[in-house]
Design a protein around this motif. Sequence first.
Motif, PDB file in Angstrom:
ATOM      1  N   GLY A   7       0.839  -1.195   0.000  1.00 33.88           N
ATOM      2  CA  GLY A   7       0.000   0.000   0.000  1.00 33.88           C
ATOM      3  C   GLY A   7       0.872   1.242   0.000  1.00 33.88           C
ATOM      4  O   GLY A   7       1.175   1.808   1.040  1.00 33.88           O
ATOM      5  N   ILE A  11       0.518   7.506   2.952  1.00 32.56           N
ATOM      6  CA  ILE A  11       1.436   7.167   4.044  1.00 32.56           C
ATOM      7  C   ILE A  11       2.532   6.215   3.561  1.00 32.56           C
ATOM      8  O   ILE A  11       3.724   6.454   3.774  1.00 32.56           O
ATOM      9  CB  ILE A  11       0.661   6.544   5.223  1.00 32.56           C
ATOM     10  N   GLY A  12       2.140   5.143   2.893  1.00 33.66           N
ATOM     11  CA  GLY A  12       3.133   4.172   2.410  1.00 33.66           C
ATOM     12  C   GLY A  12       4.098   4.806   1.410  1.00 33.66           C
ATOM     13  O   GLY A  12       5.292   4.490   1.401  1.00 33.66           O
ATOM     14  N   PHE A  30       0.861  -3.797  -4.027  1.00 33.73           N
ATOM     15  CA  PHE A  30      -0.570  -3.793  -3.706  1.00 33.73           C
ATOM     16  C   PHE A  30      -1.254  -2.534  -4.229  1.00 33.73           C
ATOM     17  O   PHE A  30      -1.391  -1.531  -3.517  1.00 33.73           O
ATOM     18  CB  PHE A  30      -0.799  -3.928  -2.197  1.00 33.73           C
ATOM     19  N   ARG A  32      -4.548  -1.246  -7.123  1.00 29.11           N
ATOM     20  CA  ARG A  32      -5.552  -1.580  -8.145  1.00 29.11           C
ATOM     21  C   ARG A  32      -5.098  -1.057  -9.500  1.00 29.11           C
ATOM     22  O   ARG A  32      -5.669  -1.392 -10.517  1.00 29.11           O
ATOM     23  CB  ARG A  32      -6.911  -0.959  -7.752  1.00 29.11           C
ATOM     24  N   GLU A  33      -4.089  -0.181  -9.493  1.00 28.52           N
ATOM     25  CA  GLU A  33      -3.542   0.383 -10.733  1.00 28.52           C
ATOM     26  C   GLU A  33      -2.027   0.245 -10.683  1.00 28.52           C
ATOM     27  O   GLU A  33      -1.319   1.193 -10.329  1.00 28.52           O
ATOM     28  CB  GLU A  33      -3.893   1.870 -10.838  1.00 28.52           C
ATOM     29  N   PRO A  67      -6.166   1.168   3.343  1.00 25.74           N
ATOM     30  CA  PRO A  67      -7.392   1.504   4.062  1.00 25.74           C
ATOM     31  C   PRO A  67      -7.864   0.310   4.898  1.00 25.74           C
ATOM     32  O   PRO A  67      -7.631  -0.852   4.531  1.00 25.74           O
ATOM     33  CB  PRO A  67      -8.375   1.825   2.928  1.00 25.74           C
ATOM     34  N   TRP A  68      -8.519   0.616   6.015  1.00 23.33           N
ATOM     35  CA  TRP A  68      -8.950  -0.429   6.955  1.00 23.33           C
ATOM     36  C   TRP A  68      -9.688  -1.564   6.239  1.00 23.33           C
ATOM     37  O   TRP A  68      -9.434  -2.747   6.495  1.00 23.33           O
ATOM     38  CB  TRP A  68      -9.848   0.195   8.023  1.00 23.33           C
ATOM     39  N   GLU A  73      -7.699  -8.252   2.477  1.00 24.77           N
ATOM     40  CA  GLU A  73      -7.219  -8.602   1.132  1.00 24.77           C
ATOM     41  C   GLU A  73      -5.696  -8.436   1.045  1.00 24.77           C
ATOM     42  O   GLU A  73      -4.996  -9.273   0.457  1.00 24.77           O
ATOM     43  CB  GLU A  73      -7.910  -7.707   0.097  1.00 24.77           C
ATOM     44  N   THR A  89       0.236   0.862   9.732  1.00 26.21           N
ATOM     45  CA  THR A  89      -0.036   2.321   9.804  1.00 26.21           C
ATOM     46  C   THR A  89      -1.531   2.611   9.836  1.00 26.21           C
ATOM     47  O   THR A  89      -1.922   3.772   9.788  1.00 26.21           O
ATOM     48  CB  THR A  89       0.550   3.074   8.581  1.00 26.21           C
ATOM     49  N   ASN A 124       0.750   6.249  12.312  1.00 26.08           N
ATOM     50  CA  ASN A 124      -0.702   6.377  12.143  1.00 26.08           C
ATOM     51  C   ASN A 124      -1.298   7.626  12.774  1.00 26.08           C
ATOM     52  O   ASN A 124      -2.478   7.900  12.578  1.00 26.08           O
ATOM     53  CB  ASN A 124      -1.413   5.158  12.754  1.00 26.08           C
TER      54      ASN A 124
HETATM   55  N1  LIG Z   1      -3.641   9.802   4.904  1.00 24.04           N
HETATM   56  C1  LIG Z   1      -3.320  10.095   6.164  1.00 24.04           C
HETATM   57  O1  LIG Z   1      -3.138  11.281   6.500  1.00 24.04           O
HETATM   58  C2  LIG Z   1      -3.139   8.981   7.168  1.00 24.04           C
HETATM   59  C3  LIG Z   1      -2.471   9.290   8.361  1.00 24.04           C
HETATM   60  C4  LIG Z   1      -2.222   8.271   9.273  1.00 24.04           C
HETATM   61  C5  LIG Z   1      -2.665   6.981   9.029  1.00 24.04           C
HETATM   62  N2  LIG Z   1      -3.359   6.722   7.872  1.00 24.04           N
HETATM   63  C6  LIG Z   1      -3.834   5.348   7.686  1.00 24.04           C
HETATM   64  O2  LIG Z   1      -2.878   4.657   6.884  1.00 24.04           O
HETATM   65  C7  LIG Z   1      -3.550   3.770   5.989  1.00 24.04           C
HETATM   66  C8  LIG Z   1      -3.208   4.217   4.565  1.00 24.04           C
HETATM   67  O3  LIG Z   1      -3.702   5.518   4.395  1.00 24.04           O
HETATM   68  P1  LIG Z   1      -3.373   6.362   3.074  1.00 24.04           P
HETATM   69  O4  LIG Z   1      -3.929   7.711   3.303  1.00 24.04           O
HETATM   70  O5  LIG Z   1      -1.950   6.181   2.707  1.00 24.04           O
HETATM   71  O6  LIG Z   1      -4.297   5.599   2.016  1.00 24.04           O
HETATM   72  P2  LIG Z   1      -4.185   5.678   0.440  1.00 24.04           P
HETATM   73  O7  LIG Z   1      -3.459   6.898   0.032  1.00 24.04           O
HETATM   74  O8  LIG Z   1      -5.561   5.447  -0.071  1.00 24.04           O
HETATM   75  O9  LIG Z   1      -3.271   4.431   0.102  1.00 24.04           O
HETATM   76  C9  LIG Z   1      -3.758   3.123   0.142  1.00 24.04           C
HETATM   77  C10 LIG Z   1      -2.961   2.284  -0.799  1.00 24.04           C
HETATM   78  O10 LIG Z   1      -3.546   0.978  -0.859  1.00 24.04           O
HETATM   79  C11 LIG Z   1      -3.673   0.593  -2.221  1.00 24.04           C
HETATM   80  N3  LIG Z   1      -4.774  -0.337  -2.447  1.00 24.04           N
HETATM   81  C12 LIG Z   1      -4.657  -1.558  -3.011  1.00 24.04           C
HETATM   82  N4  LIG Z   1      -5.839  -2.195  -3.050  1.00 24.04           N
HETATM   83  C13 LIG Z   1      -6.732  -1.358  -2.501  1.00 24.04           C
HETATM   84  C14 LIG Z   1      -8.119  -1.478  -2.279  1.00 24.04           C
HETATM   85  N5  LIG Z   1      -8.808  -2.577  -2.596  1.00 24.04           N
HETATM   86  N6  LIG Z   1      -8.739  -0.431  -1.722  1.00 24.04           N
HETATM   87  C15 LIG Z   1      -8.048   0.675  -1.398  1.00 24.04           C
HETATM   88  N7  LIG Z   1      -6.703   0.839  -1.581  1.00 24.04           N
HETATM   89  C16 LIG Z   1      -6.057  -0.182  -2.136  1.00 24.04           C
HETATM   90  C17 LIG Z   1      -3.867   1.890  -2.963  1.00 24.04           C
HETATM   91  O11 LIG Z   1      -3.412   1.738  -4.280  1.00 24.04           O
HETATM   92  P3  LIG Z   1      -4.355   2.100  -5.524  1.00 24.04           P
HETATM   93  O12 LIG Z   1      -5.150   3.314  -5.142  1.00 24.04           O
HETATM   94  O13 LIG Z   1      -3.388   2.345  -6.627  1.00 24.04           O
HETATM   95  O14 LIG Z   1      -5.212   0.900  -5.701  1.00 24.04           O
HETATM   96  C18 LIG Z   1      -2.973   2.855  -2.189  1.00 24.04           C
HETATM   97  O15 LIG Z   1      -1.658   2.864  -2.680  1.00 24.04           O
HETATM   98  C19 LIG Z   1      -5.036   3.900   6.284  1.00 24.04           C
HETATM   99  O16 LIG Z   1      -5.433   2.847   7.128  1.00 24.04           O
HETATM  100  C20 LIG Z   1      -5.165   5.241   6.984  1.00 24.04           C
HETATM  101  O17 LIG Z   1      -6.246   5.257   7.914  1.00 24.04           O
HETATM  102  C21 LIG Z   1      -3.580   7.688   6.937  1.00 24.04           C
END
Ligand SMILES: NC(=O)c1ccc[n+]([C@@H]2O[C@H](COP(=O)([O-])OP(=O)(O)OC[C@H]3O[C@@H](n4cnc5c(N)ncnc54)[C@H](OP(=O)(O)O)[C@@H]3O)[C@@H](O)[C@H]2O)c1
Length: 220
Positions: A7, A11-12, A30, A32-33, A67-68, A73, A89, A124
């Motif tokens: 992911g 964050i990742g 991991f 979808r694109e 995402p949670w 998966e 995270t 997180n």
């Molecule tokens: N954003 C923040 O500020 C923040 C801060 C602290 C903690 N967090 C936590 O850290 C985690 C990641 O957050 P994030 O903001 O980095 O999320 P994000 O930007 O949406 O990243 C999620 C990653 O997972 C991948 N992915 C693969 N299969 C997926 C599916 N079926 N559904 C959704 N995503 C999929 C996405 O790739 P594709 O989109 O290319 O499929 C994307 O690279 C979450 O649990 C969030 O609560 C987030």
Amino acid sequence: MRIGIIGAGHIGGNVARQAVRAGHDAVIAFSREPATLSALADELGGRAVPGAPAQAAAADLVVLSVPWDAVPEALEQAGPLDGRTVIDTTNQFSRRGPVDLGGRTAAQFNAARMPVARYTKCFNTLTARFQAEAAARDGESRVVQWIAGDDPEASAVVAEFVAGLGYAPVDLGPTATCAVMEAPRRPGAVYGEEYRRADAGAVVEAVRAGRPIPPTPRYE
Ligand SMILES: NC(=O)c1ccc[n+]([C@@H]2O[C@H](COP(=O)([O-])OP(=O)(O)OC[C@H]3O[C@@H](n4cnc5c(N)ncnc54)[C@H](OP(=O)(O)O)[C@@H]3O)[C@@H](O)[C@H]2O)c1
């Protein structure tokens, strides 16, 4: 170290960039694109390669940052995590509404979903934007990244990694008592708040003693 990132979103992706900057190699996985993984790998030059989740799961340190709702998966695609040190995270925000953790912390809940891993939780509590801005500050102004986990050796490995990325790592202790670093943002919690090392010790002490933590510090 070789860092496996399952992911590589906000964050990742941050962790991938910061890890490469700190001299590590990364496997990013991991999506979808999958083209987005290649784009990030190109941005990071030869130090990061796109791979399958199972390849990321074979790295020295595995970062789970999805995402949670995508955690099951992601773990399924990752495959066995035997003995792997994992940094989770995630926060328990579900599209399906409130999450029932069964009276456990989200960290306990997720640790139970990967019982053979050496589970830790980190990265997180602060927004991705803030983390990107604040990484690699110097000295006393370094931002705390809280770490929770039930395996002190794994938490120590994570602390060293986090320090190398430019943060101040602080081990908050076991997953059972890490609710203060979990969502939602609220009075009496470190979630969503900037902390620096000078103010972190009193939080750790309070959590260990089962007392409320001191008021949230404010920085200029
Ligand atoms: N954003 C923040 O500020 C923040 C801060 C602290 C903690 N967090 C936590 O850290 C985690 C990641 O957050 P994030 O903001 O980095 O999320 P994000 O930007 O949406 O990243 C999620 C990653 O997972 C991948 N992915 C693969 N299969 C997926 C599916 N079926 N559904 C959704 N995503 C999929 C996405 O790739 P594709 O989109 O290319 O499929 C994307 O690279 C979450 O649990 C969030 O609560 C987030």
